[in-house]
Enzyme design. Structure first.
Site, PDB file in Angstrom:
ATOM      1  N   GLY A  14     -29.343 -26.791   0.477  1.00 12.85           N
ATOM      2  CA  GLY A  14     -29.964 -26.255   1.696  1.00 12.85           C
ATOM      3  C   GLY A  14     -30.603 -24.904   1.410  1.00 12.85           C
ATOM      4  O   GLY A  14     -29.998 -24.062   0.743  1.00 12.85           O
ATOM      5  N   ARG A  75     -31.830 -31.931  -2.449  1.00 15.93           N
ATOM      6  CA  ARG A  75     -30.460 -32.341  -2.779  1.00 15.93           C
ATOM      7  C   ARG A  75     -30.646 -33.562  -3.663  1.00 15.93           C
ATOM      8  O   ARG A  75     -30.766 -34.677  -3.166  1.00 15.93           O
ATOM      9  CB  ARG A  75     -29.688 -32.705  -1.510  1.00 15.93           C
ATOM     10  CG  ARG A  75     -29.530 -31.550  -0.521  1.00 15.93           C
ATOM     11  CD  ARG A  75     -28.551 -31.912   0.566  1.00 15.93           C
ATOM     12  NE  ARG A  75     -28.601 -31.004   1.691  1.00 15.93           N
ATOM     13  CZ  ARG A  75     -27.981 -29.821   1.749  1.00 15.93           C
ATOM     14  NH1 ARG A  75     -27.280 -29.411   0.722  1.00 15.93           N
ATOM     15  NH2 ARG A  75     -28.059 -29.076   2.826  1.00 15.93           N
ATOM     16  N   ASP A 106     -22.390 -25.293  -3.045  1.00 16.14           N
ATOM     17  CA  ASP A 106     -21.383 -26.092  -3.730  1.00 16.14           C
ATOM     18  C   ASP A 106     -21.968 -27.228  -4.586  1.00 16.14           C
ATOM     19  O   ASP A 106     -21.564 -27.424  -5.732  1.00 16.14           O
ATOM     20  CB  ASP A 106     -20.521 -26.716  -2.622  1.00 16.14           C
ATOM     21  CG  ASP A 106     -19.081 -26.704  -2.996  1.00 16.14           C
ATOM     22  OD1 ASP A 106     -18.639 -25.702  -3.570  1.00 16.14           O
ATOM     23  OD2 ASP A 106     -18.421 -27.736  -2.741  1.00 16.14           O
ATOM     24  N   THR A 128     -26.094 -20.067   0.112  1.00 15.07           N
ATOM     25  CA  THR A 128     -25.891 -21.043   1.193  1.00 15.07           C
ATOM     26  C   THR A 128     -25.483 -20.301   2.456  1.00 15.07           C
ATOM     27  O   THR A 128     -24.676 -19.371   2.383  1.00 15.07           O
ATOM     28  CB  THR A 128     -24.822 -22.100   0.850  1.00 15.07           C
ATOM     29  OG1 THR A 128     -24.427 -22.763   2.063  1.00 15.07           O
ATOM     30  CG2 THR A 128     -23.582 -21.518   0.216  1.00 15.07           C
ATOM     31  N   ASP A 130     -23.558 -21.292   4.587  1.00 11.47           N
ATOM     32  CA  ASP A 130     -22.214 -21.687   5.029  1.00 11.47           C
ATOM     33  C   ASP A 130     -21.103 -20.733   4.589  1.00 11.47           C
ATOM     34  O   ASP A 130     -20.004 -20.795   5.126  1.00 11.47           O
ATOM     35  CB  ASP A 130     -21.872 -23.091   4.497  1.00 11.47           C
ATOM     36  CG  ASP A 130     -22.851 -24.136   4.977  1.00 11.47           C
ATOM     37  OD1 ASP A 130     -23.447 -23.938   6.051  1.00 11.47           O
ATOM     38  OD2 ASP A 130     -23.035 -25.149   4.275  1.00 11.47           O
ATOM     39  N   ASP A 132     -19.416 -20.889   1.839  1.00 12.06           N
ATOM     40  CA  ASP A 132     -18.321 -21.811   1.498  1.00 12.06           C
ATOM     41  C   ASP A 132     -18.123 -21.985  -0.003  1.00 12.06           C
ATOM     42  O   ASP A 132     -17.638 -23.010  -0.460  1.00 12.06           O
ATOM     43  CB  ASP A 132     -18.563 -23.184   2.160  1.00 12.06           C
ATOM     44  CG  ASP A 132     -19.810 -23.881   1.629  1.00 12.06           C
ATOM     45  OD1 ASP A 132     -20.606 -23.233   0.923  1.00 12.06           O
ATOM     46  OD2 ASP A 132     -19.993 -25.071   1.915  1.00 12.06           O
ATOM     47  N   ARG A 174     -21.252 -26.692   7.710  1.00 12.48           N
ATOM     48  CA  ARG A 174     -20.671 -27.832   6.984  1.00 12.48           C
ATOM     49  C   ARG A 174     -19.175 -27.886   7.236  1.00 12.48           C
ATOM     50  O   ARG A 174     -18.773 -28.075   8.366  1.00 12.48           O
ATOM     51  CB  ARG A 174     -21.031 -27.767   5.496  1.00 12.48           C
ATOM     52  CG  ARG A 174     -21.168 -29.130   4.892  1.00 12.48           C
ATOM     53  CD  ARG A 174     -22.015 -29.158   3.668  1.00 12.48           C
ATOM     54  NE  ARG A 174     -21.646 -28.147   2.713  1.00 12.48           N
ATOM     55  CZ  ARG A 174     -21.371 -28.385   1.448  1.00 12.48           C
ATOM     56  NH1 ARG A 174     -21.418 -29.620   0.999  1.00 12.48           N
ATOM     57  NH2 ARG A 174     -21.088 -27.416   0.620  1.00 12.48           N
TER      58      ARG A 174
HETATM   59  O1  F6P Z   1     -25.363 -26.181   3.544  1.00 11.82           O
HETATM   60  C1  F6P Z   1     -26.213 -25.675   4.499  1.00 11.82           C
HETATM   61  C2  F6P Z   1     -26.357 -26.621   5.633  1.00 11.82           C
HETATM   62  O2  F6P Z   1     -27.319 -26.087   6.503  1.00 11.82           O
HETATM   63  C3  F6P Z   1     -25.075 -26.970   6.378  1.00 11.82           C
HETATM   64  O3  F6P Z   1     -24.696 -25.961   7.279  1.00 11.82           O
HETATM   65  C4  F6P Z   1     -25.476 -28.265   7.036  1.00 11.82           C
HETATM   66  O4  F6P Z   1     -24.350 -29.059   7.290  1.00 11.82           O
HETATM   67  C5  F6P Z   1     -26.328 -28.905   5.984  1.00 11.82           C
HETATM   68  O5  F6P Z   1     -26.833 -27.871   5.196  1.00 11.82           O
HETATM   69  C6  F6P Z   1     -27.496 -29.710   6.512  1.00 11.82           C
HETATM   70  O6  F6P Z   1     -28.097 -30.310   5.413  1.00 11.82           O
HETATM   71  P1  F6P Z   1     -29.507 -31.035   5.403  1.00 11.82           P
HETATM   72  O7  F6P Z   1     -30.546 -29.989   5.154  1.00 11.82           O
HETATM   73  O8  F6P Z   1     -29.403 -31.956   4.241  1.00 11.82           O
HETATM   74  O9  F6P Z   1     -29.676 -31.704   6.725  1.00 11.82           O
END
Ligand code: F6P
Length: 324
Positions: A14, A75, A106, A128, A130, A132, A174
């Site tokens: 992300g 990703r 992560d 990130t 998050d 995390d 997350r």
């Molecule tokens: O890891 C960052 C984040 O924004 C999380 O808070 C969220 O759950 C996830 O990415 C959303 O991911 P995507 O961009 O794949 O929808």
């Protein structure tokens, strides 16, 4: 003198505000040490497909205040497969790249660990929203995201007060509750629902609202971290059990966008420059981290073994006290 002559830099997972400042600091520091920098586009996918741009001072001149990432991100599903990692390593060797600096969360760290088998030196920077990544007290983007969520919730509250409603606001994170905790405390939420603490007891939330209602309050705010409980379901339960009209707002991707705060720009610059410093000291497979406000680095495999499921207990206790 280090043997490093050329590095690649990528952003992955992300996007997080501050990633651009990290890239900028990496480029400036690398140039200072006479190291060439190649920018990999779209995270690990770009390593596989060798989608690159040269990175010099001109390319990073006006990016400090930009949200998103100028290198784009992904990703990468393919990078999970060994044959694609081998292809990526082949590309790096063909282009005489000595090390890769990867900015991400992560998943990025896990990708870097898997990539070690290919003999590629990976230096990671935790980026990130998050917050995390267990080994570090700070991850790039968290401050901006928490501020964006706070500002958005302040606005939602204005409307909630005008209508005498309960607002249930879902924020990102997350599996971690830091954005919810910080934005919830900053906006004086009546209840904050956190993944680390949720016990399935809706009564704690509805009782808190009923108590405030009895005290003469006319609007209420519940901040909920994504993935813990379904926000519309929670609003329905609140409405049913308290009789107070309830509405849901899911903040979503606005939390990932926008100009990074000064804190994110500063930490990103420090972490970016530090990543190049540790390469100068011939360190291999490290992740940059912040502990007690000091920059340190860990072995990336060791970093992933650290526990990642606790909230700062004093912050949590205070959140309960402030919403009594
Ligand atoms: O890891 C960052 C984040 O924004 C999380 O808070 C969220 O759950 C996830 O990415 C959303 O991911 P995507 O961009 O794949 O929808």
């Amino acid at each position: 003198m280090s043997k490093i002559r050329k590095i690649a830099v990528l952003t992955s997972g992300g996007d997080a505000p501050g990633m651009n400042s990290a890239v900028r600091a990496i480029v400036f520091s690398a140039i200072h040490f006479g190291i060439e920098v190649v920018g990999i586009l779209r995270g690990y996918d770009g390593l596989i497909d060798w989608e690159t741009i040269p990175l010099g001072v001109d390319e990073v001149r006006n990016i400090n205040n930009q949200g998103g990432t100028i290198l784009f991100t992904s990703r990468s599903e393919r990078f999970l497969q060994p044959e694609y990692r081998t292809q990526a390593a082949r590309n790096l060797r063909e282009h005489q790249v000595d090390a890769v600096v990867a900015v991400g969360g992560d998943g990025t760290l896990r990708g870097a660990i898997a990539f070690q088998n290919e003999g590629i030196n990976m230096i990671c920077i935790p980026g990130t929203i998050d917050r995390d990544v267990a080994c570090t007290e700070y991850t790039l983007g968290f401050d901006t995201a928490a501020n964006t969520a706070t500002e958005a919730i302040d606005r939602i509250r204005d409307s909630s007060v005008s209508h005498g409603r309960c607002s249930v606001v879902e924020v990102m994170g997350r599996k971690r509750g830091y954005i919810a905790l910080w934005a919830g405390m900053a906006t004086s939420a009546d209840a904050i629902v956190l993944p680390e603490k949720w016990d399935g007891n809706f009564d704690n939330i509805t009782d808190a609202i009923k108590r405030r209602h009895a005290d003469g309050r006319n609007s209420y705010l519940v901040v909920v971290a994504e993935g813990v409980i379904d926000a519309p379901e929670l609003a329905e339960i609140i409405q049913k059990k308290t009789g107070i009209e309830s509405r849901v707002s899911v903040l979503g991707y606005i939390q990932r966008g926008g100009q990074p705060t000064a804190k994110d720009r500063m930490y990103a610059s420090l972490m970016g420059a530090y990543a190049v410093e540790i390469l100068q000291h011939d360190k291999k497979n490290r992740i940059v981290a912040i502990k007690n406000d000091v920059l340190i680095d860990y072995d990336i495999e060791e970093a992933l073994t650290l526990k990642n499921n606790t909230l700062d207990s004093f912050q949590y206790k205070l959140s309960l006290l402030l919403s009594e």
